[in-house]
Write an enzyme that holds these catalytic residues in place. Structure first.
Site: not given
Length: 336
Positions: A155-158, A160
């Protein structure tokens, strides 16, 4: 030439994938697919995304389960930019056709079947595939990605958060019995292309959401190997993620040790840029496949900052990194 198809190609991430694939020197983009009920079926991708006019003019073809065998007759790579439940059902069907599957949904990211009942609202039916799936955090799991036919793109938040935190965990620099605190803000494109009041331009405001309930929190926990406190925020801008992360360091950990941990992790990783005395800004990463990292140490407190384009390093460009790893191409092929 390898042949690839994108399923779920009408969304923001699907369009970015198509753009990367048409300029990849070793891959032919052989088809773009949407669900049989999609309002976009039959349209050219460039009719939805004007920037792709003359670049990707392939039509969006409807795809049903009964079509998969014929569609995959000479296909090597399948990229799923589909909803979690859809990917859950499609992955075994595509694997049965001897394709290599890169899934951008959350359907195979966490190796715990009960996780999906709690955080995704469906019961996972393929525990054997959960065990087989490799988590496609490209800078860290590169050897495993080379040896599997099912890659679960993070995932994107993950992405980062893990990119900022894993060097500290690997070096043993975080104080025991503490939790890193992650505050991350994403642009509205993270909610997808489907019309929604919550992501409407006139309604979007800087605000937290998913407090203690966001599904990326347990994903971070599992792949970091320790619990975190994670709070996502919605920002009133189109794309990009900036994460600000507070960490308590072990006694005696110096700024030099932190610097060395980041250098050891990323000095030879061209798509992670370590900031020298400055901090990441979204304007420098939006539209690029980079993750920019910066940090500061004062006493036993560390503040780390991570910036990515949520549609690229947080999704499509990381999928291309994984494709490059899996098939032995240079890691930046078609990305830079």
């Amino acid at each position: 030439m390898l042949k690839a198809i994108v399923v779920g190609a009408s969304g923001y991430t699907g369009a970015e994938l198509a753009h990367f694939l048409v300029r990849h020197p070793h891959i032919e983009l052989a088809g773009l697919y949407v669900s049989a009920g999609s309002l976009d079926k039959g349209k050219k991708l460039s009719a939805l995304y004007g920037n792709l006019s003359g670049v990707v003019d392939l039509p969006l073809q409807p795809l049903g389960n009964a079509d998969i065998k014929s569609v995959c007759a000479d296909i090597d790579i399948v990229i799923l930019a589909t909803a979690h439940e859809v990917s859950h059902d499609l992955v075994p069907l595509f694997l049965a056709q001897n394709t290599v599957v890169f899934d951008l949904s959350g359907a195979f990211r966490v190796q715990s079947a009960g996780f999906y009942d709690k955080f995704y609202g469906f019961t996972h039916q393929y525990p054997e595939l959960l065990e087989k799936a490799v988590y496609g955090l490209a800078e860290w799991n590169f050897e495993a990605v080379k040896k599997t036919d099912l890659i679960a793109v993070p995932g994107c938040y993950t992405t980062a958060s893990l990119t900022a935190l894993k060097p500290l965990v690997e070096a043993g620099l975080i104080k025991a019995d503490t939790k890193p605190t992650i505050n991350a803000t994403s642009g509205a494109s993270g909610a997808g292309r489907k019309a929604s009041l919550a992501s409407s331009f006139c309604e979007v405001s800087l605000q937290p959401y998913g407090v203690f309930t966001h599904r990326h929190k347990p994903e971070i926990d599992q792949h970091l190997g320790m619990p975190v406190v994670f709070t996502p925020h919605l920002g009133s801008f189109k794309r990009g993620i900036l994460a600000s992360i507070n960490v308590q360091l072990k006694a005696g950990v110096t700024a030099d040790k932190v610097n060395q941990a980041y250098q050891n992790a990323y000095a030879d990783k061209p798509l992670v840029r370590l900031m020298d005395g400055t901090y990441p800004a979204l304007k420098n990463v939006v539209g690029t496949p980079f993750c920019d990292l910066g940090w500061a140490v004062e006493g036993d407190d560390l503040v780390a900052f991570s910036a990515i384009d949520n549609l690229l390093k947080g999704a499509s460009s990381q999928a291309i990194q994984c494709i490059n790893l899996r098939f032995g191409f240079a890691i930046t092929t078609s990305l830079l």
